[in-house]
Design a protein around this motif. Structure first.
Motif, PDB file in Angstrom:
ATOM      1  N   UNK A 195       0.713  -1.510  -0.168  1.00 31.12           N
ATOM      2  CA  UNK A 195      -0.043   0.082  -0.034  1.00 31.12           C
ATOM      3  C   UNK A 195       1.306   1.823  -0.363  1.00 31.12           C
ATOM      4  N   UNK A 196       1.690   1.021   0.313  1.00 27.72           N
ATOM      5  CA  UNK A 196       2.853   2.469   0.387  1.00 27.72           C
ATOM      6  C   UNK A 196       3.841   2.800  -0.495  1.00 27.72           C
ATOM      7  N   UNK A 197       3.244   2.274  -2.197  1.00 31.56           N
ATOM      8  CA  UNK A 197       3.751   2.230  -3.147  1.00 31.56           C
ATOM      9  C   UNK A 197       3.350   1.357  -3.525  1.00 31.56           C
ATOM     10  N   UNK A 198       1.895   1.767  -4.449  1.00 36.21           N
ATOM     11  CA  UNK A 198       0.686   2.003  -5.398  1.00 36.21           C
ATOM     12  C   UNK A 198       1.049   2.057  -6.507  1.00 36.21           C
ATOM     13  N   UNK A 199       0.177   1.589  -7.086  1.00 36.51           N
ATOM     14  CA  UNK A 199       0.329   1.214  -8.828  1.00 36.51           C
ATOM     15  C   UNK A 199      -0.228   2.389  -9.485  1.00 36.51           C
ATOM     16  N   UNK A 200      -0.780   3.021  -8.654  1.00 36.39           N
ATOM     17  CA  UNK A 200      -1.811   3.581  -9.060  1.00 36.39           C
ATOM     18  C   UNK A 200      -1.075   5.103  -9.681  1.00 36.39           C
ATOM     19  N   UNK A 201       0.170   5.520  -8.621  1.00 34.36           N
ATOM     20  CA  UNK A 201       0.961   5.951  -8.937  1.00 34.36           C
ATOM     21  C   UNK A 201       1.336   6.407 -10.223  1.00 34.36           C
ATOM     22  N   UNK A 218      -2.448  -7.050  -2.233  1.00 29.11           N
ATOM     23  CA  UNK A 218      -2.402  -5.898  -2.396  1.00 29.11           C
ATOM     24  C   UNK A 218      -1.911  -6.684  -0.237  1.00 29.11           C
ATOM     25  N   UNK A 219      -0.949  -6.235  -0.024  1.00 31.41           N
ATOM     26  CA  UNK A 219      -0.130  -6.475   1.073  1.00 31.41           C
ATOM     27  C   UNK A 219       0.574  -6.100   2.419  1.00 31.41           C
ATOM     28  N   UNK A 220       0.504  -5.303   2.887  1.00 34.00           N
ATOM     29  CA  UNK A 220       1.420  -4.516   4.057  1.00 34.00           C
ATOM     30  C   UNK A 220       3.471  -5.338   3.845  1.00 34.00           C
ATOM     31  N   UNK A 221       3.513  -6.575   4.113  1.00 35.26           N
ATOM     32  CA  UNK A 221       4.933  -6.962   3.961  1.00 35.26           C
ATOM     33  C   UNK A 221       5.226  -7.672   3.070  1.00 35.26           C
ATOM     34  N   UNK A 222       6.610  -6.041   2.727  1.00 29.77           N
ATOM     35  CA  UNK A 222       7.323  -6.007   1.997  1.00 29.77           C
ATOM     36  C   UNK A 222       7.123  -7.162   1.203  1.00 29.77           C
TER      37      UNK A 222
END
Length: 295
Positions: A195-201, A218-222
């Motif tokens: 979520x911190x590095x969204x493809x939306x950007x 979608x996962x918070x664990x890199x």
């Protein structure tokens, strides 16, 4: 107001050790006293201060609001004493508390810990996982590594490295992906997302938001995102520098020349940490390690 003497040192030390460990057994082991002696010290501390400091101390430690405030003062005293003995080379360890996000902790800090400990003799390093600034604001750590813009914080913020987001895939898929347009990346391939590095950007920069494929994961664990990528479950958009070591071990590569500007990984001090020379020395070592090429 009556001038009441300060509590005896053994009571302050017992209280600090108990709260720091969060349990009675390790506190007893460190202090080398009996449970009865520890309980007596705590009772004497509450009597001398006139404060109710503890709701309970077994099986776990629970502080009152007054106890939490008092612990902050006592812990500063204890660390200052330990720092002084450490500086005088008295064979006493002093503690430095590091906090970092799960991704930084696992992908960068953990592989550095052996070198960091070797470069900081006499320092006991305590590492916690946290994504919030409350640990700094409440002096719950001495140093935190955060993904942010350094200008958002005070002049003591130290940039460890600048980041760019890159498209990551298995090495076997890189040749075909290298020539793909951003629109093809976003519409024709499975996408994995932190979520911190969204493809939306990337979709917004490429003008294909309406056609962008929804992420399959979608996962918070890199780490988990990278593992899924290594299994061939999709493409990931993640920090290039932070993920370099694990990518090599998993056979993952930067698969496209496109880069997305990102924030930096920044070292920040708590108010208490800023004043400690040993903390600043440790920060110097971390900064030097961040400047080294990836092993």
């Amino acid at each position: 107001m009556t001038n009441v003497p300060l509590p005896p040192l053994h009571a302050l030390v017992a209280f600090e050790a108990l709260v720091r460990h969060g349990a009675i057994a390790p506190a007893l082991a460190e202090l080398g006293v009996t449970r009865a002696a520890l309980t007596g010290s705590l009772a004497q501390l509450e009597e001398r201060t006139g404060l109710r400091l503890l709701v309970r101390h077994t099986p776990g430690v629970e502080l009152t609001a007054e106890g939490a405030d008092y612990y902050q003062a006592v812990s500063v005293f204890a660390r200052g004493a330990a720092d002084a003995l450490h500086a005088l080379d008295c064979g006493r360890e002093t503690e430095i508390r590091l906090a970092a996000s799960p991704g930084v902790s696992r992908l960068w800090l953990a592989p550095q810990l052996a070198r960091l400990r070797a470069a900081c003799p006499g320092v006991s390093l305590s590492v916690s996982v946290s994504e919030t600034l409350s640990d700094l604001e409440r002096n719950q750590c001495d140093i935190a590594v955060r993904y942010c813009r350094p200008d958002d914080y005070d002049s003591d913020a130290r940039v460890l490295w600048h980041e760019e987001l890159a498209v990551i895939a298995r090495a076997a898929d890189a040749t075909a992906l290298a020539l793909a347009s951003p629109a093809e990346l976003l519409t024709a391939h499975a996408l994995l997302e932190h979520p911190a590095f969204s493809w939306q950007r990337l979709a917004e920069r490429s003008g294909v938001v309406a056609r962008m494929r929804e992420p399959d994961l979608v996962c918070h664990d890199m780490y988990a995102v990278l593992m899924a990528c290594a299994r061939g479950e999709g493409l990931a958009l993640l920090p290039q520098r932070l993920t370099a070591g694990l990518r090599r071990r998993l056979g993952l590569v930067v698969a496209h020349p496109l880069r997305v500007p990102a924030k930096s990984y920044v070292l920040l001090y708590s108010a208490a940490g800023r004043e400690r020379a040993v903390v600043r020395a440790c920060a110097d070592v971390l900064a030097a390690m961040a400047g080294m090429p990836e092993a």
